[in-house]
Write a protein that holds these residues in place. Structure first.
Motif, short mmCIF file in Angstrom:
data_model
loop_
_atom_site.label_atom_id
_atom_site.label_comp_id
_atom_site.label_asym_id
_atom_site.label_seq_id
_atom_site.Cartn_x
_atom_site.Cartn_y
_atom_site.Cartn_z
N HIS A 15 0.76 -1.22 -0.06
CA HIS A 15 0.14 -0.21 0.08
C HIS A 15 1.05 1.21 -0.05
CE1 HIS A 15 -2.79 3.19 1.44
NE2 HIS A 15 -3.96 2.10 1.07
N PRO A 16 0.49 2.18 -0.73
CA PRO A 16 1.56 3.40 -0.95
C PRO A 16 1.59 4.03 0.34
CG PRO A 16 -0.46 3.50 -2.53
CD PRO A 16 -0.60 2.30 -1.64
N SER A 17 0.76 4.03 1.55
CA SER A 17 1.14 4.47 2.69
C SER A 17 2.07 3.73 3.46
CB SER A 17 -0.28 4.43 3.50
OG SER A 17 -0.65 3.36 3.90
N ARG A 18 2.59 2.60 3.20
CA ARG A 18 3.43 1.80 3.65
C ARG A 18 4.76 1.83 3.24
NH1 ARG A 18 -0.11 1.42 7.15
NH2 ARG A 18 -1.32 -0.51 7.64
N ALA A 20 5.99 4.47 0.11
CA ALA A 20 5.66 5.51 -1.06
C ALA A 20 6.19 5.19 -2.40
CB ALA A 20 6.50 7.12 -0.44
N ASP A 23 9.62 6.62 -2.85
CA ASP A 23 10.69 6.28 -1.60
C ASP A 23 11.79 6.03 -2.69
OD1 ASP A 23 12.63 4.27 -0.02
OD2 ASP A 23 10.97 4.89 1.03
N ASP A 69 1.11 -2.15 11.57
CA ASP A 69 1.28 -1.31 10.44
C ASP A 69 2.56 -1.50 9.67
OD1 ASP A 69 -0.57 0.79 10.91
OD2 ASP A 69 0.64 1.65 12.43
N ARG A 71 4.94 -3.01 6.69
CA ARG A 71 5.27 -2.54 5.43
C ARG A 71 4.32 -3.08 4.24
NH1 ARG A 71 11.39 -2.31 3.83
NH2 ARG A 71 11.13 -0.42 4.79
N ARG A 76 -4.45 -4.44 4.61
CA ARG A 76 -4.84 -2.80 4.79
C ARG A 76 -4.38 -2.21 3.44
NH1 ARG A 76 -4.57 -0.99 10.50
NH2 ARG A 76 -5.20 -2.73 11.59
#
Length: 76
Positions: A15-18, A20, A23, A69, A71, A76
């Motif tokens: 997921h991009p929130s995990r 970017a 990055d 949370d 990676r 999620r």
């Protein structure tokens, strides 16, 4: 929490929130993740921090989100 259904995306795409899309270490991280999944390992050493990171495939094998949370969390 057992028996959750993974999100509808590839196990190789976090997921991009995990992780970017921009990055600077994304390519190395995803290569390490893919190598671990393809060799059946539960995780890999992060190429930046040296910490152990659990793969998405290992999370699916466990069958639920641990709510840490991660990676590569496939839930999620």
């Amino acid at each position: 929490m057992a028996g959750q259904t993974p999100a509808r995306r590839s196990l190789f795409e976090p997921h991009p929130s995990r992780l970017a899309p921009d990055d600077p270490h994304r390519t190395a991280i995803l290569a390490a993740h893919r190598a671990a999944v393809e060799s059946g390992q539960p995780g890999y050493l992060d190429p930046v921090t040296g910490l152990f990171v659990i793969t998405a495939a290992e999370h699916v094998r466990r069958g639920h989100c641990c709510a840490n949370d991660c990676r590569h969390c496939p839930y999620r």
